[in-house]
Design an enzyme around this catalytic site. Structure first.
Site, PDB file in Angstrom:
ATOM      1  N   LYS A 124      41.501  28.630  41.298  1.00  0.00           N
ATOM      2  CA  LYS A 124      40.583  28.325  40.169  1.00  0.00           C
ATOM      3  C   LYS A 124      40.518  26.838  40.786  1.00  0.00           C
ATOM      4  O   LYS A 124      39.314  25.573  40.203  1.00  0.00           O
ATOM      5  CB  LYS A 124      40.898  28.000  38.201  1.00  0.00           C
ATOM      6  CG  LYS A 124      41.135  30.283  38.051  1.00  0.00           C
ATOM      7  CD  LYS A 124      40.492  30.016  37.181  1.00  0.00           C
ATOM      8  CE  LYS A 124      40.422  31.381  37.035  1.00  0.00           C
ATOM      9  NZ  LYS A 124      40.212  32.318  35.525  1.00  0.00           N
ATOM     10  N   LYS A 174      38.010  40.004  43.008  1.00  0.00           N
ATOM     11  CA  LYS A 174      38.198  41.668  41.807  1.00  0.00           C
ATOM     12  C   LYS A 174      37.703  41.194  40.486  1.00  0.00           C
ATOM     13  O   LYS A 174      36.458  39.950  40.991  1.00  0.00           O
ATOM     14  CB  LYS A 174      40.000  40.983  41.077  1.00  0.00           C
ATOM     15  CG  LYS A 174      39.884  39.593  40.137  1.00  0.00           C
ATOM     16  CD  LYS A 174      40.665  40.275  39.502  1.00  0.00           C
ATOM     17  CE  LYS A 174      40.636  38.825  38.793  1.00  0.00           C
ATOM     18  NZ  LYS A 174      40.574  38.794  36.807  1.00  0.00           N
ATOM     19  N   LYS A 176      35.398  37.702  35.409  1.00  0.00           N
ATOM     20  CA  LYS A 176      34.173  36.650  34.732  1.00  0.00           C
ATOM     21  C   LYS A 176      33.624  35.610  34.872  1.00  0.00           C
ATOM     22  O   LYS A 176      32.986  35.783  34.652  1.00  0.00           O
ATOM     23  CB  LYS A 176      35.331  36.670  32.842  1.00  0.00           C
ATOM     24  CG  LYS A 176      35.433  37.462  32.226  1.00  0.00           C
ATOM     25  CD  LYS A 176      36.056  37.242  31.022  1.00  0.00           C
ATOM     26  CE  LYS A 176      37.459  37.547  30.472  1.00  0.00           C
ATOM     27  NZ  LYS A 176      38.228  37.178  29.606  1.00  0.00           N
TER      28      LYS A 176
HETATM   29  P1  ATP Z   1      38.695  35.213  35.194  1.00  0.00           P
HETATM   30  O1  ATP Z   1      38.160  36.365  36.697  1.00  0.00           O
HETATM   31  O2  ATP Z   1      37.467  34.670  34.263  1.00  0.00           O
HETATM   32  O3  ATP Z   1      40.483  34.660  35.531  1.00  0.00           O
HETATM   33  P2  ATP Z   1      39.521  37.320  33.893  1.00  0.00           P
HETATM   34  O4  ATP Z   1      38.489  38.061  34.064  1.00  0.00           O
HETATM   35  O5  ATP Z   1      40.830  37.317  34.501  1.00  0.00           O
HETATM   36  O6  ATP Z   1      38.972  36.037  33.738  1.00  0.00           O
HETATM   37  P3  ATP Z   1      41.219  37.624  31.192  1.00  0.00           P
HETATM   38  O7  ATP Z   1      40.646  36.817  29.466  1.00  0.00           O
HETATM   39  O8  ATP Z   1      41.568  36.415  32.090  1.00  0.00           O
HETATM   40  O9  ATP Z   1      39.623  37.507  32.077  1.00  0.00           O
HETATM   41  O10 ATP Z   1      42.280  38.568  31.412  1.00  0.00           O
HETATM   42  C1  ATP Z   1      42.117  40.359  30.554  1.00  0.00           C
HETATM   43  C2  ATP Z   1      42.888  40.535  31.149  1.00  0.00           C
HETATM   44  O11 ATP Z   1      42.104  41.806  32.568  1.00  0.00           O
HETATM   45  C3  ATP Z   1      44.358  40.653  31.880  1.00  0.00           C
HETATM   46  O12 ATP Z   1      45.582  41.578  31.357  1.00  0.00           O
HETATM   47  C4  ATP Z   1      43.701  41.044  33.286  1.00  0.00           C
HETATM   48  O13 ATP Z   1      45.139  41.252  33.862  1.00  0.00           O
HETATM   49  C5  ATP Z   1      42.571  42.309  33.087  1.00  0.00           C
HETATM   50  N1  ATP Z   1      41.810  41.745  34.133  1.00  0.00           N
HETATM   51  C6  ATP Z   1      40.982  40.785  33.866  1.00  0.00           C
HETATM   52  N2  ATP Z   1      40.202  40.885  35.740  1.00  0.00           N
HETATM   53  C7  ATP Z   1      40.352  42.796  36.131  1.00  0.00           C
HETATM   54  C8  ATP Z   1      40.554  43.472  37.348  1.00  0.00           C
HETATM   55  N3  ATP Z   1      38.931  42.634  37.692  1.00  0.00           N
HETATM   56  N4  ATP Z   1      40.742  44.308  37.435  1.00  0.00           N
HETATM   57  C9  ATP Z   1      41.980  45.129  36.792  1.00  0.00           C
HETATM   58  N5  ATP Z   1      41.551  44.033  35.704  1.00  0.00           N
HETATM   59  C10 ATP Z   1      41.204  42.735  35.087  1.00  0.00           C
END
Ligand code: ATP
Ligand code: LTN
Length: 351
Positions: A134, A216, A219
């Protein structure tokens, strides 16, 4: 996507913990109110929280203080917080089985974060993959909160004597750091914290981008076609799946050299609750088109009931608000009790 032997072991461990214990194990997890909740969040985290909630003593936290590590505005943060509470309820979290609350409503999180920073090394934080990803090449400008993020996460988890932390694969490193921080604290000040275990499922823990199966689903991806939002309408879902990248060839099979198909088959399998081998057999010789069209139907129908509940909850914001007020009260009672113990361990307060 299968994430390796180690995560499978954690799932087995989790089963054995469930069976061997008379008292229910404590589960804690958090999710940032940063908008655009996607299929990765659902399959990697939220759905597992819902599926397991009857078996555990659960606490789920909307981590708005973590969301402050990236620039946001008052209105956005407020809207995203209420919206996330509605998403969690619509997905099936049940306030009678799980405490659901907003992190900033329990001040002890911020206090414990500071106390734990004294047993956290700067080098450990600087080396975290999420910080490096990040911060990129702009580490002079990013907020110090981005660096401190894992200390606050450790505080969230340790404050509640958590046994299990159900998260996606990307959070494994943060949970390992949490264990290191807890162990170091216990060495220095005596047994105070429970060492938590990550609960990372063998499948679905890393749902990949539809545009690039080496990244991955995220968001923060600027490309909206890379992820399926939980609120996408059926036409949008069909369009995104139709244009999702595929691998060379035309066989619908999951294999190490077919990361795009492996990802799509994983999504299909998790939502339809059918093994990947059955789905592969169904589409043998049929090509990508038929598979993608059916996958779109599976995604649309899986999300439709959540979306219907979400629409209702959006009409009645007082429901989520009252869940959050009650959740904060219950979480606070536990946090306050734990902080009395922590302050005493550290020699803070003489009266
Ligand atoms: P960003 O990708 O912007 O960092 P994020 O999508 O990871 O945000 P978070 O709120 O940080 O969102 O994550 C919430 C939960 O979703 C965490 O347990 C994280 O491990 C899970 N998660 C996020 N992205 C994935 C993914 N692509 N596949 C599986 N689990 C995910
Ligand atoms: N960093 C996590 C969100 C998070 C969390 C937690 C997860 C904050 N505190 C405590 C589990 C336990 C993420 O998903 N990005």
């Amino acid at each position: 996507m299968v994430t390796g032997q180690e995560t499978g072991d954690v799932a087995l461990l989790d089963e054995s913990i469930k069976r061997s214990s008379n008292t229910r194990q404590r589960v804690f997890s958090g999710i940032q109110p940063s908008g655009n909740f996607h299929l990765g969040n659902y399959l990697g985290a939220i759905r597992n929280w819902v599926d397991q909630q009857a078996a555990f003593d659960n606490i789920f936290c909307i981590v708005n203080l973590h969301a402050l590590s990236q620039a946001t505005t008052r209105e956005t943060l407020r809207d995203n917080t209420l919206n996330l509470a509605n998403v969690l309820l619509a997905a099936g979290l049940d306030p009678s089985q799980s405490i659901i609350f907003v992190q900033s409503d329990v001040r002890e999180h911020a206090e414990l974060c500071w106390l734990l920073s004294s047993v956290t090394q700067f080098g450990e934080l600087r080396r975290m993959t999420q910080f490096k990803d990040k911060a990129g090449s702009k580490d002079e400008q990013v907020s110090a909160a981005l660096l401190f993020y894992p200390v606050l996460q450790a505080a969230d988890i340790l404050l509640y004597d958590t046994n299990l932390v159900p998260v996606g694969e990307d959070q494994k490193q943060h949970i390992e750091l949490t264990r290191d921080i807890a162990a170091r604290f216990n060495m220095r000040y005596g047994e105070t914290f429970v060492l938590p275990q990550p609960d990372i499922k063998a499948t679905g823990a890393r749902v990949m981008s539809l545009e690039d199966p080496t990244k991955k689903m995220s968001k923060s991806d600027a490309n909206p076609n890379a992820s399926i939002a939980l609120t996408d309408d059926p036409d949008t879902i069909r369009r995104k799946i139709r244009r999702a990248v595929t691998d060379s060839g035309s066989d619908v099979v999951a294999a190490p050299d077919k990361p795009a198909l492996t990802n799509l088959l994983t999504i299909y399998s998790l939502l339809s609750e059918e093994p990947i081998s059955i789905i592969e057999a169904r589409y043998a010789g049929k090509g990508y088109g038929a598979f993608k069209s059916d996958l779109a139907d599976v995604v649309v129908s899986s999300l439709s009931s959540i979306q219907a509940r979400l629409a209702e909850l959006n009409q009645h914001p007082e429901i989520a608000r009252s869940v959050l007020v009650d959740g904060a009260e219950r979480a606070r009672a536990r946090a306050v009790a734990k902080m009395i113990q922590v302050r005493d361990s550290m020699g803070l307060g003489l009266y």
